[in-house]
Design an enzyme around this catalytic site. Structure first.
Site, PDB file in Angstrom:
ATOM      1  N   LYS A  89       0.827  -1.209   0.000  1.00 41.39           N
ATOM      2  CA  LYS A  89       0.000   0.000   0.000  1.00 41.39           C
ATOM      3  C   LYS A  89       0.858   1.254   0.000  1.00 41.39           C
ATOM      4  CE  LYS A  89      -4.389  -1.693   1.793  1.00 41.39           C
ATOM      5  NZ  LYS A  89      -5.421  -1.557   2.812  1.00 41.39           N
ATOM      6  N   LYS A 143      -4.611 -11.258  -7.345  1.00 40.49           N
ATOM      7  CA  LYS A 143      -5.899 -11.437  -6.662  1.00 40.49           C
ATOM      8  C   LYS A 143      -6.960 -10.484  -7.252  1.00 40.49           C
ATOM      9  CE  LYS A 143      -7.541  -9.715  -2.256  1.00 40.49           C
ATOM     10  NZ  LYS A 143      -7.373  -9.362  -0.879  1.00 40.49           N
ATOM     11  N   LYS A 158     -10.652  -5.285  -4.798  1.00 38.39           N
ATOM     12  CA  LYS A 158     -11.627  -4.213  -4.993  1.00 38.39           C
ATOM     13  C   LYS A 158     -10.961  -2.872  -5.235  1.00 38.39           C
ATOM     14  CE  LYS A 158     -12.695  -4.343  -0.089  1.00 38.39           C
ATOM     15  NZ  LYS A 158     -13.722  -4.379   0.890  1.00 38.39           N
TER      16      LYS A 158
END
Ligand code: TRP
Length: 338
Positions: A116, A198, A201
């Site tokens: 992140k 993966k 979202k």
């Protein structure tokens, strides 16, 4: 015979972005059967979402959407405690105490923090680094023993164990030591555009994910465009490491239809990818449609949702407060006289 005390389960999803088919098949769907055997808490972790920039009005909407989605997916508020993280102030309070037990070095090593930080290089805030400590607080407040999560969260649950063991060693036995409950079916649904990653979202490419709110036409279009594999074995529907795209679609198909991999491979023998992709779309649509209409119905019933959330917050607070008071006392804070 005394009634057996059920073990406790805790899990949560962030109300960020669009909840994907991956979140549903890999997480939320596997929670519903746990409600019978365990004492379950399911949380919408809104405080965690603040670690990346949010538009306040969207965060509010996403939070309620997710609450309704939990119920639409089969979380039963009369069996489980369903609540919003920020409604129980003990989460943030315990996180502060746990911060004094967690080491900068171990947080700095967390894979998700590193990822992140790379993705949000302009906003590497303290919350982003502290995220796993807040997650430890979520879990430890309720003495939860089983944590159903996807593979990407295993490292955070391990850190939670380390923090709990360290606290227990320093201040005497206080926290239950949690472990992951990894689901077998439906785990690791991959991106439709890059089947080595993966289905996330936060993906910027909308074609890579199926959102739980996508309508049937959109689902069909995205699945038709899903990458398959350019090997010599074209139009062969088979689960194989060298066919990550087809394998991902097969995983989605079998999880939605309930068929085994062998049955599905047999079903599409000699058929092209076009036929296969349409069948995947049909299976996904038939799983999502009833959830979508139930979610819509629930969102129109604000009174019901508010009552569920109030009850959830009250029940969760009672449990959380007990642990927090114990922790405050053990670390040497003077209890407030009420
Ligand atoms: N970090 C989790 C995720 O992104 C969400 C989460 C927050 C969570 N607190 C939790 C999951 C406690 C399990 C238990 O998926």
């Amino acid at each position: 015979m005394a009634e057996e005390v059920k073990k406790r389960v805790f899990s949560g999803v962030q109300p960020t972005g669009k909840v994907t088919l991956g979140n549903y098949l890999g997480a939320i769907r596997n929670w519903t059967p746990l409600q019978e055997a365990y004492d379950c808490l399911f949380c919408v972790v809104d405080l965690h979402s603040l670690t990346v920039a949010q538009v306040p009005a969207e965060l509010r909407k996403n939070t309620l959407d997710l609450v309704a989605l939990y119920i639409a997916c089969g979380i039963d508020p009369s069996k489980s405690i369903l609540f919003i993280q920020s409604h129980v102030s003990a989460h943030a309070e315990l996180a502060w105490i746990l911060d004094t037990v967690a080491y900068v070095g171990e947080l700095n090593r967390m894979t998700q923090f590193k990822d992140k930080s790379r993705k949000h290089a302009d906003n590497i805030n303290m919350g982003l680094m502290n995220y796993p400590v807040l997650m430890a607080s979520d879990i430890l407040l309720y003495q939860a023993e089983y944590i159903p999560v996807g593979k990407d969260q295993v490292q955070h649950v391990e850190l939670t164990r380390d923090i709990a063991l360290r606290f227990n060693a320093r201040y005497s036995d206080t926290f239950a030591i949690p472990e992951c409950l990894l689901s077998k079916s439906g785990s690791s649904i991959k991106s439709l555009q890059d089947p080595t990653a993966k289905m996330s979202k936060s993906d910027v490419n909308d074609n890579a994910i199926i959102s739980l709110t996508d309508d049937p036409d959109t689902i069909r279009r995205k699945l038709r465009r899903a990458v398959t594999d350019s090997d010599t074995d074209v139009n062969c529907v088979r689960m194989s490491a060298d066919k990550p795209g087809v394998s991902n679609l097969l995983n989605i198909y079998t999880t939605c239809s309930g068929l085994s991999v062998a049955e599905a491979e047999r079903q599409f023998e000699g058929k092209g990818y076009g036929v296969f992709k349409d069948a995947v779309a049909d299976a996904v649509i038939s799983v999502l449609q009833p959830i979508q209409s139930e979610q819509k119905r629930l969102l129109a019933d604000k009174g019901y949702l508010e009552a569920v959330l109030k009850q959830g917050a009250d029940k969760a607070s009672r449990i959380a407060q007990k642990t927090l008071s114990k922790v405050y006392r053990k670390v040497g804070l003077i209890p407030k006289i009420n």
